[in-house]
Motif scaffolding. Structure first.
Motif, short mmCIF file in Angstrom:
data_model
loop_
_atom_site.label_atom_id
_atom_site.label_comp_id
_atom_site.label_asym_id
_atom_site.label_seq_id
_atom_site.Cartn_x
_atom_site.Cartn_y
_atom_site.Cartn_z
N VAL A 273 0.87 -1.17 0.00
CA VAL A 273 0.00 0.00 0.00
C VAL A 273 0.91 1.22 0.00
CG1 VAL A 273 -1.72 1.33 1.28
CG2 VAL A 273 -1.84 -1.18 1.29
N THR A 274 0.64 2.16 -0.91
CA THR A 274 1.43 3.38 -1.00
C THR A 274 0.49 4.58 -1.06
OG1 THR A 274 3.09 2.16 -2.29
CG2 THR A 274 3.25 4.57 -2.30
N HIS A 275 0.69 5.52 -0.15
CA HIS A 275 -0.10 6.75 -0.10
C HIS A 275 0.72 7.86 -0.77
CE1 HIS A 275 -2.97 4.86 2.59
NE2 HIS A 275 -1.97 4.50 3.37
N LEU A 276 0.07 8.62 -1.66
CA LEU A 276 0.76 9.65 -2.44
C LEU A 276 0.05 11.00 -2.36
CD1 LEU A 276 1.06 7.41 -5.61
CD2 LEU A 276 2.92 7.92 -4.04
N ASP A 277 0.82 12.06 -2.59
CA ASP A 277 0.21 13.39 -2.69
C ASP A 277 -0.16 13.66 -4.14
OD1 ASP A 277 2.54 14.22 -4.04
OD2 ASP A 277 3.28 15.42 -2.37
N ALA B 121 4.30 12.29 -5.07
CA ALA B 121 5.33 12.04 -4.05
C ALA B 121 4.77 11.10 -2.99
CB ALA B 121 5.79 13.34 -3.41
N GLN B 122 5.59 10.17 -2.60
CA GLN B 122 5.19 9.17 -1.60
C GLN B 122 5.09 9.79 -0.21
OE1 GLN B 122 6.97 5.16 -1.75
NE2 GLN B 122 7.60 5.57 0.36
N LEU B 123 3.95 9.60 0.43
CA LEU B 123 3.77 10.03 1.81
C LEU B 123 4.16 8.90 2.77
CD1 LEU B 123 0.31 11.78 1.41
CD2 LEU B 123 2.56 12.87 1.49
N LYS B 124 3.63 7.72 2.51
CA LYS B 124 3.93 6.53 3.32
C LYS B 124 3.75 5.31 2.43
CE LYS B 124 3.44 8.56 7.57
NZ LYS B 124 3.94 8.44 8.85
N ALA B 125 4.50 4.26 2.73
CA ALA B 125 4.37 2.99 2.00
C ALA B 125 4.50 1.85 2.99
CB ALA B 125 5.43 2.88 0.91
N PHE B 126 3.77 0.80 2.73
CA PHE B 126 3.76 -0.37 3.61
C PHE B 126 3.90 -1.64 2.77
CE2 PHE B 126 1.25 3.03 5.45
CZ PHE B 126 1.83 3.16 6.70
N GLU B 127 4.95 -2.40 3.04
CA GLU B 127 5.13 -3.70 2.41
C GLU B 127 4.36 -4.72 3.24
OE1 GLU B 127 6.62 -4.29 -0.46
OE2 GLU B 127 7.24 -2.20 -0.69
N LEU B 128 3.36 -5.35 2.66
CA LEU B 128 2.45 -6.20 3.42
C LEU B 128 2.45 -7.66 3.00
CD1 LEU B 128 -0.54 -3.71 3.50
CD2 LEU B 128 1.11 -4.17 5.33
N ALA B 129 3.27 -8.04 2.06
CA ALA B 129 3.25 -9.40 1.54
C ALA B 129 3.40 -10.45 2.65
CB ALA B 129 4.35 -9.59 0.50
N GLU B 130 4.26 -10.18 3.61
CA GLU B 130 4.49 -11.13 4.69
C GLU B 130 3.44 -11.03 5.80
OE1 GLU B 130 6.88 -13.49 4.51
OE2 GLU B 130 7.38 -12.67 2.53
N ALA B 131 2.74 -9.90 5.85
CA ALA B 131 1.78 -9.66 6.94
C ALA B 131 0.34 -9.97 6.56
CB ALA B 131 1.88 -8.21 7.40
N THR B 132 0.09 -10.24 5.27
CA THR B 132 -1.28 -10.50 4.82
C THR B 132 -1.37 -11.89 4.22
OG1 THR B 132 -0.81 -9.48 2.69
CG2 THR B 132 -1.79 -8.07 4.38
N ASP B 133 -2.58 -12.43 4.25
CA ASP B 133 -2.83 -13.75 3.69
C ASP B 133 -3.68 -13.63 2.43
OD1 ASP B 133 -1.56 -15.19 5.79
OD2 ASP B 133 -3.33 -14.87 7.05
N TRP B 134 -3.75 -14.73 1.70
CA TRP B 134 -4.67 -14.81 0.58
C TRP B 134 -6.09 -14.78 1.14
CZ3 TRP B 134 -3.56 -14.64 -4.53
CH2 TRP B 134 -2.23 -14.81 -4.90
N GLU B 135 -6.96 -14.01 0.49
CA GLU B 135 -8.35 -13.90 0.92
C GLU B 135 -9.27 -14.10 -0.27
OE1 GLU B 135 -8.85 -10.03 2.62
OE2 GLU B 135 -7.64 -10.49 4.38
#
Length: 150
Positions: free
Chosen positions: A110-114, A118-132
């Motif tokens: 997930v990447t939040h942009l202005d 420009a990137q405000l925040k980014a989160f690498e979630l591959a290891e923290a999320t499961d298939w749904e």
């Protein structure tokens, strides 16, 4: 003399690399092709048609984009509280893997942009999320229908 030839060869190779990367479909030169999939009073939902890839059999990787209206931005900022640094939030991009056979999605980033991108925040979630399971009538289902051919 050998140094001059080596320099010329390196220059030609570098030029070829840049040409391939900048050409149509080149990894670095491909411009996003944002396809509008859904809209509501809070946001517009797109996916990058030119950025779709297939990292392995049966899996489609896709980037989606949520561009917020003023109402949607206010709602999103409320959800993100008490986080700081989102005052200029304009859009959020989500990177998903879609399992076409199992009808599942896996959120990778997930990447939040202005407004300027420009990137405000980014989160690498591959290891923290499961298939749904992809919910019926969810926005990501619209992308999966298009790319998986359901």
């Amino acid at each position: 003399m050998p140094k001059a030839i080596t320099g010329v060869i390196c220059g030609v190779l570098w030029a070829l690399i840049l040409l391939v990367a900048a050409g149509p479909g080149g990894a670095w030169g491909a411009e996003p092709e944002w396809v509008l999939v859904d809209e509501n009073p809070e946001s517009y939902f797109y996916y990058d048609k030119s950025g779709v890839s297939r990292p392995r059999e049966g899996i489609v990787r896709v980037t989606t984009r949520v561009v917020y209206t003023p109402e949607g931005k206010a709602d999103t900022l409320e959800l993100l509280k008490p986080a700081k640094g989102y005052e200029q939030l304009f859009e959020t991009r989500f990177l998903f893997d879609l399992d076409c056979k199992e009808r599942k999605s896996h959120l990778l980033r997930v990447t939040h942009l202005d407004r300027a991108g420009a990137q405000l925040k980014a989160f690498e979630l591959a290891e923290a999320t499961d298939w749904e399971a992809i919910p019926t009538a969810a926005r990501i289902e619209l992308v999966a229908e298009s790319e998986c051919g359901w």
